[in-house]
Design a protein around this motif. Structure first.
Motif, PDB file in Angstrom:
ATOM      1  N   PHE A 231       0.445  -0.857  -0.112  1.00 22.55           N
ATOM      2  CA  PHE A 231      -0.308  -0.472   0.030  1.00 22.55           C
ATOM      3  C   PHE A 231       1.167   1.806   0.046  1.00 22.55           C
ATOM      4  O   PHE A 231       1.845   1.846   0.767  1.00 22.55           O
ATOM      5  CB  PHE A 231      -0.620   0.033   1.502  1.00 22.55           C
ATOM      6  CG  PHE A 231      -2.099  -1.022   1.387  1.00 22.55           C
ATOM      7  CD1 PHE A 231      -1.739  -1.733   1.604  1.00 22.55           C
ATOM      8  CD2 PHE A 231      -3.487  -0.402   0.727  1.00 22.55           C
ATOM      9  CE1 PHE A 231      -3.263  -3.237   2.300  1.00 22.55           C
ATOM     10  CE2 PHE A 231      -4.224  -1.375   0.426  1.00 22.55           C
ATOM     11  CZ  PHE A 231      -3.648  -3.362   0.982  1.00 22.55           C
TER      12      PHE A 231
ATOM     13  N   GLY B 179      -3.435   4.000  -1.198  1.00 21.84           N
ATOM     14  CA  GLY B 179      -4.432   4.010  -1.780  1.00 21.84           C
ATOM     15  C   GLY B 179      -5.168   2.623  -2.035  1.00 21.84           C
ATOM     16  O   GLY B 179      -4.733   1.822  -0.769  1.00 21.84           O
ATOM     17  N   SER B 180      -6.003   1.885  -2.911  1.00 20.89           N
ATOM     18  CA  SER B 180      -5.973   0.505  -2.876  1.00 20.89           C
ATOM     19  C   SER B 180      -5.441  -0.599  -2.494  1.00 20.89           C
ATOM     20  O   SER B 180      -5.532  -2.189  -2.714  1.00 20.89           O
ATOM     21  CB  SER B 180      -7.478   0.138  -4.574  1.00 20.89           C
ATOM     22  OG  SER B 180      -6.490   0.582  -5.098  1.00 20.89           O
TER      23      SER B 180
ATOM     24  N   ARG C  49      -9.282 -10.912  17.839  1.00 17.84           N
ATOM     25  CA  ARG C  49      -8.995 -10.827  16.400  1.00 17.84           C
ATOM     26  C   ARG C  49     -10.164 -10.894  15.246  1.00 17.84           C
ATOM     27  O   ARG C  49     -10.431 -10.682  13.902  1.00 17.84           O
ATOM     28  CB  ARG C  49      -7.912 -11.931  16.564  1.00 17.84           C
ATOM     29  CG  ARG C  49      -6.769 -11.685  17.580  1.00 17.84           C
ATOM     30  CD  ARG C  49      -5.997 -10.612  16.344  1.00 17.84           C
ATOM     31  NE  ARG C  49      -5.337 -10.926  14.591  1.00 17.84           N
ATOM     32  CZ  ARG C  49      -5.164 -12.140  14.481  1.00 17.84           C
ATOM     33  NH1 ARG C  49      -3.598 -12.102  14.799  1.00 17.84           N
ATOM     34  NH2 ARG C  49      -4.608 -12.128  12.965  1.00 17.84           N
TER      35      ARG C  49
ATOM     36  N   TYR D 101      -9.174   2.455  10.968  1.00 19.90           N
ATOM     37  CA  TYR D 101      -8.846   1.719  10.201  1.00 19.90           C
ATOM     38  C   TYR D 101      -9.753   1.529   9.429  1.00 19.90           C
ATOM     39  O   TYR D 101      -9.882   0.140  10.179  1.00 19.90           O
ATOM     40  CB  TYR D 101      -7.348   1.590   8.598  1.00 19.90           C
ATOM     41  CG  TYR D 101      -7.074   2.918   8.960  1.00 19.90           C
ATOM     42  CD1 TYR D 101      -6.325   3.553   9.883  1.00 19.90           C
ATOM     43  CD2 TYR D 101      -6.612   4.004   7.153  1.00 19.90           C
ATOM     44  CE1 TYR D 101      -5.256   4.607   9.983  1.00 19.90           C
ATOM     45  CE2 TYR D 101      -6.161   5.223   7.916  1.00 19.90           C
ATOM     46  CZ  TYR D 101      -5.489   5.487   8.702  1.00 19.90           C
ATOM     47  OH  TYR D 101      -4.747   6.485   8.342  1.00 19.90           O
TER      48      TYR D 101
ATOM     49  N   GLN E  95     -10.563  -2.067   6.297  1.00 22.16           N
ATOM     50  CA  GLN E  95      -9.691  -2.482   4.934  1.00 22.16           C
ATOM     51  C   GLN E  95     -10.559  -3.926   4.229  1.00 22.16           C
ATOM     52  O   GLN E  95     -11.755  -4.099   4.529  1.00 22.16           O
ATOM     53  CB  GLN E  95      -8.773  -3.633   5.247  1.00 22.16           C
ATOM     54  CG  GLN E  95      -7.957  -3.745   3.779  1.00 22.16           C
ATOM     55  CD  GLN E  95      -7.061  -4.459   4.077  1.00 22.16           C
ATOM     56  OE1 GLN E  95      -6.572  -5.268   4.948  1.00 22.16           O
ATOM     57  NE2 GLN E  95      -5.739  -4.642   3.235  1.00 22.16           N
TER      58      GLN E  95
ATOM     59  N   GLY F  72      -8.472   0.400  -0.558  1.00 22.89           N
ATOM     60  CA  GLY F  72      -7.278   0.422   0.313  1.00 22.89           C
ATOM     61  C   GLY F  72      -7.766   0.172   2.056  1.00 22.89           C
ATOM     62  O   GLY F  72      -9.336  -0.018   2.412  1.00 22.89           O
ATOM     63  N   LEU F  73      -6.995   1.161   2.744  1.00 24.83           N
ATOM     64  CA  LEU F  73      -7.552   1.056   3.802  1.00 24.83           C
ATOM     65  C   LEU F  73      -8.048   2.643   4.322  1.00 24.83           C
ATOM     66  O   LEU F  73      -7.840   3.962   3.043  1.00 24.83           O
ATOM     67  CB  LEU F  73      -6.709   0.980   5.105  1.00 24.83           C
ATOM     68  CG  LEU F  73      -6.152   0.385   5.258  1.00 24.83           C
ATOM     69  CD1 LEU F  73      -5.107  -0.696   4.282  1.00 24.83           C
ATOM     70  CD2 LEU F  73      -5.382  -0.279   6.848  1.00 24.83           C
TER      71      LEU F  73
ATOM     72  N   LEU G 140     -12.450  -5.760   8.223  1.00 23.00           N
ATOM     73  CA  LEU G 140     -11.087  -6.004   8.555  1.00 23.00           C
ATOM     74  C   LEU G 140     -10.728  -4.211   9.092  1.00 23.00           C
ATOM     75  O   LEU G 140     -10.525  -3.824   8.128  1.00 23.00           O
ATOM     76  CB  LEU G 140      -9.961  -6.465   7.570  1.00 23.00           C
ATOM     77  CG  LEU G 140      -8.556  -6.794   8.498  1.00 23.00           C
ATOM     78  CD1 LEU G 140      -9.114  -8.113   9.057  1.00 23.00           C
ATOM     79  CD2 LEU G 140      -7.123  -7.381   6.790  1.00 23.00           C
TER      80      LEU G 140
ATOM     81  N   PHE H 145      -8.669  -2.200  11.549  1.00 16.19           N
ATOM     82  CA  PHE H 145      -7.078  -2.640  12.084  1.00 16.19           C
ATOM     83  C   PHE H 145      -7.050  -0.942  13.344  1.00 16.19           C
ATOM     84  O   PHE H 145      -7.746   0.290  12.649  1.00 16.19           O
ATOM     85  CB  PHE H 145      -6.037  -1.684  10.610  1.00 16.19           C
ATOM     86  CG  PHE H 145      -5.650  -3.314   9.874  1.00 16.19           C
ATOM     87  CD1 PHE H 145      -6.152  -2.907   8.778  1.00 16.19           C
ATOM     88  CD2 PHE H 145      -4.880  -3.919  10.278  1.00 16.19           C
ATOM     89  CE1 PHE H 145      -6.011  -4.623   8.359  1.00 16.19           C
ATOM     90  CE2 PHE H 145      -4.580  -5.001  10.427  1.00 16.19           C
ATOM     91  CZ  PHE H 145      -5.371  -5.612   9.001  1.00 16.19           C
TER      92      PHE H 145
ATOM     93  N   GLY I 106      -1.824  -2.247  13.901  1.00 14.60           N
ATOM     94  CA  GLY I 106      -2.085  -3.731  15.203  1.00 14.60           C
ATOM     95  C   GLY I 106      -2.767  -5.230  13.645  1.00 14.60           C
ATOM     96  O   GLY I 106      -2.601  -4.565  13.237  1.00 14.60           O
ATOM     97  N   SER I 107      -2.542  -5.945  14.669  1.00 12.67           N
ATOM     98  CA  SER I 107      -3.154  -7.129  13.926  1.00 12.67           C
ATOM     99  C   SER I 107      -4.743  -7.082  13.409  1.00 12.67           C
ATOM    100  O   SER I 107      -4.081  -8.242  11.786  1.00 12.67           O
ATOM    101  CB  SER I 107      -2.311  -8.214  14.551  1.00 12.67           C
ATOM    102  OG  SER I 107      -1.269  -8.560  15.177  1.00 12.67           O
TER     103      SER I 107
END
Lengths: 117, 113
Positions: A90, A108-109, B9, B35, B37, B42-43, B88, B90, B105-106
């Motif tokens: 990323f 970015g993606s 998790r 964030y 995902q 992306g994030l 997901l 983060f 983090g994981s």
């Protein structure tokens, strides 16, 4: 406003070949730029960052990236791919302190890198 | 070991049942962020915090709440989860916010059915 475009959601290279992952950014002020790597079922790990010093930045695991202001690019390269490089990469941008808006990373993606034996 | 710890998790829950995802860092970082995902996107930042009792919205804050009562902790709260919050997640922290790069983090994989 700032944004990041990663060209190619999937890239495949042979082991030993050059790795080139493309990143172009858009920012109204000089940016800080980052590359992160995500291995399966893990969080993101910082590979390298550009913070307005040298334009060629070296990171971990043999990766490097070059900041090119004229092209608004920050492409990631590695001379020789290894099987362990297979992961998702990323690119991210943030505005610097002077802009007053350096509050977040914009990602970015992502580009999934496959390394073929 | 310097790290950002998220729990749980993995989490499967039902629509409307309030849940909290915890995040803790042991690096004395001022800045923390959440964030999500999603494939192909992306994030995207949900919320961030510059310090204790200072939080602000990111790009996709709808349906989420956060609090920062202590420097080390930054929980993410979904008061009434919906299936579109399946993702997901983060948590990340940094000394100098985005300028210094975050430690992540994981991750927490959340499924809302």
């Amino acid at each position: 406003a700032q944004s990041v475009t990663q060209l190619g959601s999937h890239v495949s290279v042979s082991e030993g070949a050059l790795v080139l992952l493309r990143c172009n950014y858009s920012s109204s002020v000089p940016p800080y730029l980052f590359w992160y790597v995500q291995y399966p079922n893990q969080g993101l790990q910082l590979l390298l960052k550009y913070t307005s010093a040298a334009t060629l930045v070296k990171g971990i695991n043999g990766f490097e990236a070059e900041f090119k202001k004229s092209e608004t690019s920050f492409h990631l390269t590695k001379p020789s791919a290894h099987m362990s490089d297979a992961a998702e990469y990323f690119c991210a941008v943030s505005a610097p302190i002077s802009s007053g808006s350096a509050r977040q990373l914009t990602f970015g993606s992502g580009t999934q890198l496959t390394v073929l034996p | 070991e310097a790290q950002v710890t998220q729990n749980p998790r993995y989490l499967i829950t039902v629509t409307g049942k309030k849940l909290t995802v915890t995040c803790s860092q042991n690096m004395n970082h001022e800045y923390m962020s959440w964030y999500r995902q999603d494939p192909g996107l992306g994030l995207r930042q949900i919320y961030y915090s510059m310090n204790v009792e200072v939080t602000d919205k990111g790009d996709v804050p709808e349906g989420y709440k956060v609090s920062r009562k202590e420097k080390r902790n930054f929980p993410l709260i979904l008061e009434s989860p919906s299936p579109n919050q399946t993702s997901l997640y983060f948590c990340a922290s940094s000394f100098r916010g985005a300028r210094g790069g975050y430690t992540f983090g994981s991750g927490t994989r959340l499924t809302v059915v």
